[in-house]
Design a protein around this motif. Structure first.
Motif, PDB file in Angstrom:
ATOM      1  N   LEU A  56       0.823  -1.204   0.000  1.00  0.00           N
ATOM      2  CA  LEU A  56       0.000   0.000   0.000  1.00  0.00           C
ATOM      3  C   LEU A  56       0.860   1.257   0.000  1.00  0.00           C
ATOM      4  N   GLN A  57       0.353   2.303  -0.626  1.00  0.00           N
ATOM      5  CA  GLN A  57       1.048   3.586  -0.657  1.00  0.00           C
ATOM      6  C   GLN A  57       1.058   4.207   0.733  1.00  0.00           C
ATOM      7  N   LYS A  58       2.218   4.630   1.189  1.00  0.00           N
ATOM      8  CA  LYS A  58       2.382   5.330   2.464  1.00  0.00           C
ATOM      9  C   LYS A  58       3.395   6.443   2.251  1.00  0.00           C
ATOM     10  N   LEU A  59       3.523   7.303   3.237  1.00  0.00           N
ATOM     11  CA  LEU A  59       4.562   8.323   3.248  1.00  0.00           C
ATOM     12  C   LEU A  59       5.426   8.114   4.475  1.00  0.00           C
ATOM     13  N   LYS A  60       6.731   8.323   4.319  1.00  0.00           N
ATOM     14  CA  LYS A  60       7.634   8.267   5.466  1.00  0.00           C
ATOM     15  C   LYS A  60       8.107   9.684   5.752  1.00  0.00           C
ATOM     16  N   VAL A  61       7.839  10.147   6.961  1.00  0.00           N
ATOM     17  CA  VAL A  61       8.253  11.465   7.410  1.00  0.00           C
ATOM     18  C   VAL A  61       9.425  11.267   8.355  1.00  0.00           C
ATOM     19  N   GLU A  62      10.549  11.939   8.070  1.00  0.00           N
ATOM     20  CA  GLU A  62      11.742  11.822   8.903  1.00  0.00           C
ATOM     21  C   GLU A  62      12.053  13.182   9.519  1.00  0.00           C
ATOM     22  N   ILE A  63      12.284  13.182  10.832  1.00  0.00           N
ATOM     23  CA  ILE A  63      12.544  14.409  11.571  1.00  0.00           C
ATOM     24  C   ILE A  63      13.681  14.127  12.543  1.00  0.00           C
TER      25      ILE A  63
END
Length: 112
Positions: A56-63
């Protein structure tokens, strides 16, 4: 310093960004990713045929933040990204040894 990686639903990105900016977080990296977990993909129909979309399409947010901001960032991420359904995502927290700004050579907190 800690690196916080959050895998979220794509349509939640704007809410997450607004929540983090309002909390004083000014930098993040966002990548398009695909994967599956307990959600195990989903069944869809195309021209009368059923097929399973396993990744499935997801987004990875890195901080990357100082240690004292980790709990605040995690709270904001959870509040903004949660729908209450399976597939809301995950948050991973890792230690960061050193950060260097390429342009100026600044280190650690100054590089953020």
């Amino acid at each position: 310093m800690k690196k916080i990686e959050a895998v979220i639903r794509p349509f939640k990105l704007d809410e997450v960004k607004i929540a983090l900016v309002n909390a004083g977080i000014v930098g993040m990296t966002v990548s398009e990713v695909r994967g599956f977990g307990r959600q195990k993909g989903q069944t869809e129909r195309y021209r009368g045929s059923e097929y399973t979309v396993e990744f499935l399409q997801k987004l990875k947010v890195e901080i990357v933040v100082e240690d004292d901001l980790v709990d605040t960032v995690v709270e904001k991420l959870i509040a903004a990204a949660r729908t209450g359904e399976i597939g809301d995502g995950k948050i991973f927290i890792s230690p960061i040894e050193k950060t260097i700004r390429i342009r100026t050579g600044e280190l650690n907190q100054d590089a953020l």
